[in-house]
Design an enzyme around this catalytic site. Structure first.
Site, mmCIF file in Angstrom:
data_model
loop_
_atom_site.group_PDB
_atom_site.id
_atom_site.type_symbol
_atom_site.label_atom_id
_atom_site.label_comp_id
_atom_site.label_asym_id
_atom_site.label_seq_id
_atom_site.Cartn_x
_atom_site.Cartn_y
_atom_site.Cartn_z
ATOM 1 N N ILE A 507 -13.496 1.867 -47.825
ATOM 2 C CA ILE A 507 -12.668 2.120 -46.647
ATOM 3 C C ILE A 507 -12.277 0.841 -45.933
ATOM 4 C CG2 ILE A 507 -13.386 4.501 -46.184
ATOM 5 C CD1 ILE A 507 -15.479 3.414 -44.250
ATOM 6 N N GLY A 510 -13.926 -6.892 -45.828
ATOM 7 C CA GLY A 510 -13.972 -7.989 -44.856
ATOM 8 C C GLY A 510 -14.488 -9.242 -45.516
ATOM 9 N N GLY A 511 -14.651 -10.278 -44.730
ATOM 10 C CA GLY A 511 -15.152 -11.543 -45.256
ATOM 11 C C GLY A 511 -16.533 -11.363 -45.868
ATOM 12 N N VAL A 515 -16.597 -2.303 -47.570
ATOM 13 C CA VAL A 515 -17.203 -1.232 -46.781
ATOM 14 C C VAL A 515 -16.887 0.093 -47.479
ATOM 15 C CG1 VAL A 515 -17.386 -0.160 -44.524
ATOM 16 C CG2 VAL A 515 -16.764 -2.574 -44.700
ATOM 17 N N LYS A 529 -21.829 -1.177 -45.699
ATOM 18 C CA LYS A 529 -21.215 -2.500 -45.835
ATOM 19 C C LYS A 529 -22.054 -3.281 -46.833
ATOM 20 C CE LYS A 529 -19.403 -5.709 -42.399
ATOM 21 N NZ LYS A 529 -19.515 -6.069 -40.998
ATOM 22 N N ASP A 625 -14.695 -12.081 -32.502
ATOM 23 C CA ASP A 625 -13.595 -11.586 -33.332
ATOM 24 C C ASP A 625 -13.101 -10.258 -32.762
ATOM 25 O OD1 ASP A 625 -11.711 -11.658 -35.306
ATOM 26 O OD2 ASP A 625 -13.038 -10.991 -36.912
#
Ligand SMILES: *[C@@H]1O[C@H](CO)[C@@H](O)[C@H](O)[C@H]1NC(C)=O
Ligand SMILES: *[C@@H]1O[C@H](CO)[C@@H](O)[C@H](O)[C@H]1NC(C)=O
Ligand SMILES: *[C@@H]1O[C@H](CO)[C@@H](O)[C@H](O)[C@H]1NC(C)=O
Ligand SMILES: *[C@@H]1O[C@H](CO)[C@@H](O)[C@H](O)[C@H]1NC(C)=O
Ligand SMILES: *[C@@H]1O[C@H](CO)[C@@H](O)[C@H](O)[C@H]1NC(C)=O
Ligand SMILES: *[C@@H]1O[C@H](CO)[C@@H](O)[C@H](O)[C@H]1NC(C)=O
Length: 840
Positions: A507, A510-511, A515, A529, A625
Site C-alpha cells: 500500500i 518509502g525510503g 508497506v 512496514k 517530514d
C-alpha cells in the site's frame, strides 16, 4: 616612439612574469595513478604512474588488474587512462601520505568495459574519504561513455584514505586517480549566502564536487592549458536564449594584481573571453542574459563568478546586476572600482546558493544597471564555477554518512581500517575476518533467503526490548520512566498476515521500505512496514521508530502495534488507517471531495498530534517530514500523524541530537534550514503551513507542469494572501462553501506559519487554537450563538477539566497525553464565545 617601446617592454615583462607565474605552483602532493596499468602513461603532459608504487599503499584482498583492447573510448579525452582499471571485490583502501595539509583535488576516472566475463557496467559502489562520502551506490550511468569526477577536499590528517566499497554483492572499479594539492588561496572563507543575504562561513572545511566549470564566450580549455589542470567548457549549451548573448574575445593581456585573483584562480584564457549583451552598443535596452544549470536541488552550491572587464574602453562606464536564482547577488557592480581602477583585471565573487524555488536549477543572470545615468547598457561574465557542497551527513551523494557506509557489514570496514594501521600483518587478520563474515552470511542465507546486514537491536533500547518477549503475547515493559506496550511478532505471523509479503498487498513505498496491508488472525487490519535490506538509513530509522513510537501514545498519532526483528528483519506493525493519506483525498484520486469542515477537522487533528510531539515529552520531538502524505485518516476520517522514522528530539534540549541529516520533502522544507543548518519545531510549523495550503487549494505543493510563478504552492499562495485575495486560488469545488471570515483567519494562520524566520512563526499550540477558531468562524451561523456572559465564565473550568482528564489517562497508561495537549475535546464551545465577543 619612446613611449611605444616602453609599453612594449612593459608588455613583454608582464607576459614573461605571467609565464613564470603559470609554472609557479608546483603541488606538494601530486599523485597521478593509471590504475590497473603496468606502464606509465602521459596525458596532457602529465605523467600517470603505473599501478603500484612505493609512495602510496593499497589494501585490497585481491589484486585484480583489468584491461581492454577496445578503442571505443579513443574519441574521448584522456582515452589512454580508460584502457585499464583496478577491480575490487570488497572494500579496499588507498592510503596517500599527505605532505602538505589543505585542500586537494581528488579526481576519479571511470569507464566500465567488459573484462573476462565481468561487465563493469554492473559495478555499484561507494567511494569515501575518512570524513566524506563522494559517491554512494554509484553506477556509471552510460556504459558507452567514460565518466570523470572531480572533488576537492580539505585534508588535515597526514594521510588520505580513499575507500572503494562495493554495494551489496557488487564490485567496484576505478580507471585512474589523482590526488593533487590545491593552492591555499584558491578557496578561502569569504563566501556569501545568496538568499537570505549574509556571510556563509565554513566553506574551507567542506567537501566540494565540481558540477560545472564554464568559460563564458570562449572555447574548451583542457587541463593542458589550465594552471591547475582543470577543464573549462564553453557556455553556449547553458544559455537560455542564445540570441541575447554575444561572445567577446580580447587579445590584450590580463592584469593579475596583488591581493586579487591569480593565474591559478583562472587562467588568462578564461578572463580573456566573456559573454556580453547582444545589444552591447545599443542604449536603453533592458534584458537579462541567463544561463541554466540543472543540479540536484537537495544540496547547496558554491558558485564562483569570474569577471574581467575586457569590454570597456574607459573606466566607470560599465555597471551591471548579477543574479543567482532570481536573487540579486550584486547590484550596480562596477568592476573598475573593485579592481583599483584597472581595466582587464580579474575579479571573483563567491556565493552559496540553495535551490529553494522548485526549479532544480542554478540559474545565473546578468543584466544592465538602470540606476546609473549615462552608464553603458551592458553586462558581462567571463567564467563560472558551480560546486556541490557536502550536506550535513558529510556526503555529496545522499543521506548516508561515512560511518553508515563503512560500518554495516564489517566486511566493508575492516579492510581499510586495519590495513592502514597494521599494514602487512593486518592482511592476514583481514583475510580471516572476511572469511568469517562470508561464512556467517552463507549460513544466514541458508536459514532465510533475505539476509540483511548484521543488525541486532543494540541501540539504546536493547536493554528494554531484549529477548524476554514471549511468543507474540502482549508484553508490558519499562523503558526509562515510560511504560510501553508493544508486541514482538514472530516472523511467521507476519508472513501469514501479509500473504508472505504479497506484492499486490503493497500500500506504500518509502525510503525505509515497502508497506503492506496485513490481517492478523483475529481479523485486525494492520499496516506492515518492512525495512528494505538495501536502505542504509534503515537501521537508524528502525531504532528511532521503535524507541519513539513505543513511548508515544496519542489519539492523533498512528500507533505502533508491534515489531519483528527475527532473522535480522526490520518490521514495524502499525494500526491500519482505512482511509489512507490526506493527500489522496485532496487531489489525484477519485475519492469524494472533503468538505471545508471535514478538512478543518483533519487539520486540527493533525495539529494536535504535532503539538503533542513538540510538547508531550521532556524533550521536544521534531517530526521533520510533515506533509499531507504523512497525515493518515482512519475509518471515521480522524487524522493521525504518521512516519516518525525521521524524528529527532529538539536541538535546544539535546545538543547531541542536533539535526545531522536533512530529511524532509521538497516543497515543505523550512527555508530557514538553509540559513541555520538546523531543524527546529518551527520547521514542522512551516511544513504544516504548506499542508494547510494544500488542503485549501487541493493541488501538489510543487507542480512543475504549471507556469513558473505557480510551480511552488507556498510562494504562489503567499503572493495572493499578501494581496488579500487568497480566495482567487482555493479549491473551486468548495470555494463557495467557505465563509469569508473563516478563510481570512485561515489565510492569516498560514501566513504566520510560513514566516521566513522560525521565531516569527507560532507554536503548534497556537496554530491549533487558530484552527479551532477558523472552524468556529465557519460554523457560527449554524450554531446557537446565544451565549451570555454567565456561559462564558462557565467555559473556563472546561479547560482545566480537559487537562486533568488527560493526566488521568496518562496514569492509566492508556493515553500518555501531555499536560499541554489540548486533548481530543473540541474547543469549539470556547470559541463560540470568543467569536461572539469579537462581534460586539
Ligand atoms: C614510471 O615512472 C616512474 C617515475 O617517473 C619510474 O620510477 C618507473 O620506473 C616508471 N615505470 C615504468 C614501468 O616505466
Ligand atoms: C552515451 O554516450 C554515448 C557516447 O558519448 C552517446 O552517444 C549516447 O547518447 C549516450 N547515451 C545516453 C543515454 O546518454
Ligand atoms: C582546512 O581546514 C582547516 C580547519 O580544519 C583550516 O584551518 C584550513 O584553513 C583549511 N584549509 C583550506 C585551504 O581551506
Ligand atoms: C592550449 O595549448 C596549446 C598548446 O600549448 C595551444 O596550441 C592552444 O592554442 C591552447 N589553447 C588555448 C585555448 O589557449
Ligand atoms: C533579470 O532577472 C532578475 C532576476 O530573475 C529579475 O528580477 C529582473 O526583473 C530581470 N530583468 C529583466 C529586465 O528582465
Ligand atoms: C559539510 O561538512 C563539514 C565538515 O564536516 C560540516 O562542518 C558542514 O556542516 C557540512 N555541510 C553542511 C551543509 O552540513
Amino acid at each position: 616612439m619612446g613611449t611605444m617601446s616602453l609599453r612594449l617592454l612593459l608588455w613583454i615583462t608582464l607576459i614573461t612574469s605571467l609565464g613564470c607565474a603559470r609554472g609557479a605552483f608546483s603541488p606538494p602532493d601530486n599523485y597521478l595513478i593509471d590504475c590497473g596499468s603496468s606502464s606509465n602513461v602521459t596525458v596532457d603532459s602529465r605523467a600517470f604512474a603505473a599501478d603500484r608504487s612505493s609512495s602510496w599503499s593499497l589494501t585490497t584482498p585481491q589484486d585484480i588488474l583489468a584491461s581492454t583492447s577496445s578503442n571505443s573510448v579513443s574519441s574521448f579525452p584522456n582515452s589512454a587512462l580508460y584502457q585499464t582499471a583496478r577491480v575490487f571485490t570488497s572494500a579496499s583502501s588507498y592510503s596517500f601520505p599527505i605532505r602538505s595539509p589543505g585542500r586537494h583535488w581528488i579526481r576519479l576516472y571511470f569507464f566500465p568495459f567488459s573484462y573476462q566475463g565481468t561487465d563493469l557496467t554492473t559495478a555499484k559502489f561507494s567511494v569515501t574519504t575518512q570524513n566524506f562520502v563522494l559517491l554512494d551506490n554509484f553506477q556509471v550511468p552510460n556504459s558507452s561513455a567514460p565518466m570523470f569526477k572531480e572533488y576537492s577536499v580539505n585534508i588535515t590528517s597526514s594521510n588520505l584514505i580513499l575507500t572503494f566499497a562495493p554495494s551489496g554483492d557488487s564490485i567496484a572499479f576505478v580507471n585512474a586517480i589523482e590526488v593533487v594539492s590545491i593552492p591555499d588561496a584558491l578557496i578561502t572563507d569569504g563566501a556569501q549566502m545568496a538568499n537570505p543575504a549574509g556571510a556563509f562561513p565554513g566553506v574551507p572545511t567542506m567537501a566540494m564536487e565540481t558540477v560545472y566549470r564554464v568559460n563564458m564566450g570562449g572555447p574548451l580549455i583542457t587541463p593542458l592549458n589550465d594552471t591547475l589542470s582543470r577543464r573549462w567548457v564553453p557556455d553556449q549549451s547553458f544559455l537560455l536564449e542564445r540570441n541575447l548573448a554575444k561572445s567577446v574575445v580580447s587579445s590584450a593581456p590580463i592584469t593579475y594584481q596583488d591581493g586579487g585573483p591569480t593565474p591559478e584562480t583562472a587562467p588568462q584564457s578564461v578572463y580573456g573571453t566573456a559573454v556580453e549583451m547582444s545589444t552591447a552598443s545599443v542604449s536603453n535596452v533592458n534584458f537579462n542574459v541567463t544561463w541554466e544549470f540543472p543540479v540536484d536541488a537537495s544540496y547547496m552550491y558554491f558558485v564562483r563568478f569570474h569577471f574581467c572587464d575586457i569590454v570597456s574602453k574607459n573606466l566607470n562606464q560599465l555597471y551591471f546586476n548579477v543574479y543567482a536564482n532570481s536573487w540579486a547577488v550584486a547590484r550596480d557592480l562596477e568592476l573598475a572600482k573593485v579592481t583599483a581602477q584597472v581595466l582587464a583585471s580579474p575579479y571573483i565573487m563567491d556565493f552559496v546558493v540553495g535551490i529553494t524555488d522548485g526549479s532544480g536549477k542554478v540559474r545565473i543572470s546578468i543584466g544592465p544597471s538602470t540606476d546609473v545615468p549615462g552608464a553603458d547598457t551592458n553586462a558581462i561574465l567571463n567564467g563560472l564555477e558551480i560546486m556541490k557542497l557536502n550536506n550535513s551527513a558529510g556526503s555529496l551523494a545522499g543521506q548516508t554518512s561515512v560511518s553508515d557506509v563503512v560500518s554495516p557489514g564489517s566486511k566493508k570496514s575492516m579492510g581499510p581500517i586495519l590495513g592502514a594501521v597494521f599494514g602487512a600483518l593486518a592482511a592476514v587478520i583481514v583475510a580471516v575476518a572476511i572469511f568469517v563474515v562470508f561464512r556467517r552470511q552463507k549460513l544466514a542465507k541458508k536459514h532465510h533467503s533475505k539476509t540483511w546486514g548484521p543488525f541486532s537491536m543494540n541501540g539504546g533500547i536493547s536493554h528494554s526490548l531484549g529477548s524476554k518477549f514471549s511468543n507474540g503475547t502482549l508484553t508490558t515493559i519499562t523503558s526509562g520512566q515510560h511504560t510501553i506496550l508493544s508486541f514482538r511478532f514472530p516472523f511467521v505471523v507476519i508472513q501469514d498476515a501479509t500473504n508472505n509479503f504479497d506484492e499486490s498487498w503493497v500500500i506504500g513505498v518509502g525510503g525505509f521500505g515497502k508497506v503492506y496491508k496485513g490481517m492478523l488472525k483475529d481479523d485486525t487490519n494492520v499496516a506492515v512496514k518492512r525495512g528494505n535490506p538495501r536502505s542504509q538509513q534503515g537501521l537508524n530509522e528502525f531504532r528511532t521508530e521503535i524507541e519513539l513510537l513505543s513511548r508515544l501514545r496519542h489519539r492523533h498519532l498512528v500507533s505502533l502495534i508491534g515489531y519483528c526483528d527475527e532473522q535480522n528483519e526490520m518490521i514495524l506493525v502499525y494500526e491500519y488507517m482505512e482511509n489512507g493519506t490526506l493527500k489522496s483525498h485532496l487531489y489525484g484520486s477519485d475519492h469524494p471531495i472533503l468538505s471545508w469542515k471535514q478538512r478543518l477537522e483533519i487539520c486540527i487533528g493533525a495539529a494536535r498530534g504535532l503539538h503533542y510531539l513538540h510538547t508531550g515529552q521532556t524533550k521536544a520531538i521534531i517530526h521533520r517530514d510533515v506533509k499531507s502524505a504523512n497525515i493518515l485518516l482512519d475509518e471515521n476520517f480522524l487524522a493521525k500523524v504518521a512516519d516518525f522514522g525521521l524524528s529527532k528530539t529538539g536541538p535546544e534540549l539535546d545538543q547531541t541530537h542536533v539535526s545531522t541529516a536533512v530529511k524532509g520533502s521538497f516543497g515543505y522544507l523550512d527555508p530557514e534550514y538553509f540559513r541555520r543548518q538546523q531543524l527546529t519545531e518551527k520547521s514542522d510549523v512551516y511544513s504544516f503551513g504548506v499542508v494547510l495550503l494544500e488542503v485549501l487549494c487541493a493541488r501538489p505543493v510543487i507542480d512543475p507542469t504549471l507556469p513558473r510563478e505557480m510551480v511552488n504552492l507556498a510562494e504562489w499562495a503567499m503572493k495572493w494572501q499578501r494581496k488579500g485575495q487568497l480566495e482567487q486560488i482555493i479549491d473551486s469545488r468548495i470555494a463557495a462553501t467557505i465563509r469569508p471570515d473563516s478563510l481570512r483567519k485561515f489565510g492569516e494562520t498560514v501566513e504566520k506559519c510560513l514566516a521566513d524566520y522560525g521565531v516569527d512563526r507560532p507554536s503548534m499550540g497556537d496554530v491549533l487554537w487558530n484552527l479551532e477558531y477558523v472552524l468556529q468562524l465557519q460554523e457560527v451561523p449554524a450554531r446557537d450563538t446565544d451565549l451570555d456572559s454567565v456561559n462564558r465564565i462557565a467555559e473556563i473550568p472546561l479547560r482545566v477539566q480537559i487537562v486533568s482528564n488527560s493526566e488521568n489517562a496518562a496514569e492509566e497508561g492508556v493515553e500518555n497525553a501531555s499536560r499541554n495537549d489540548l486533548s481530543g475535546v473540541s474547543m469549539s464551545r470556547v470559541f463560540s464565545q470568543l467569536v461572539k465577543a469579537e462581534g460586539r
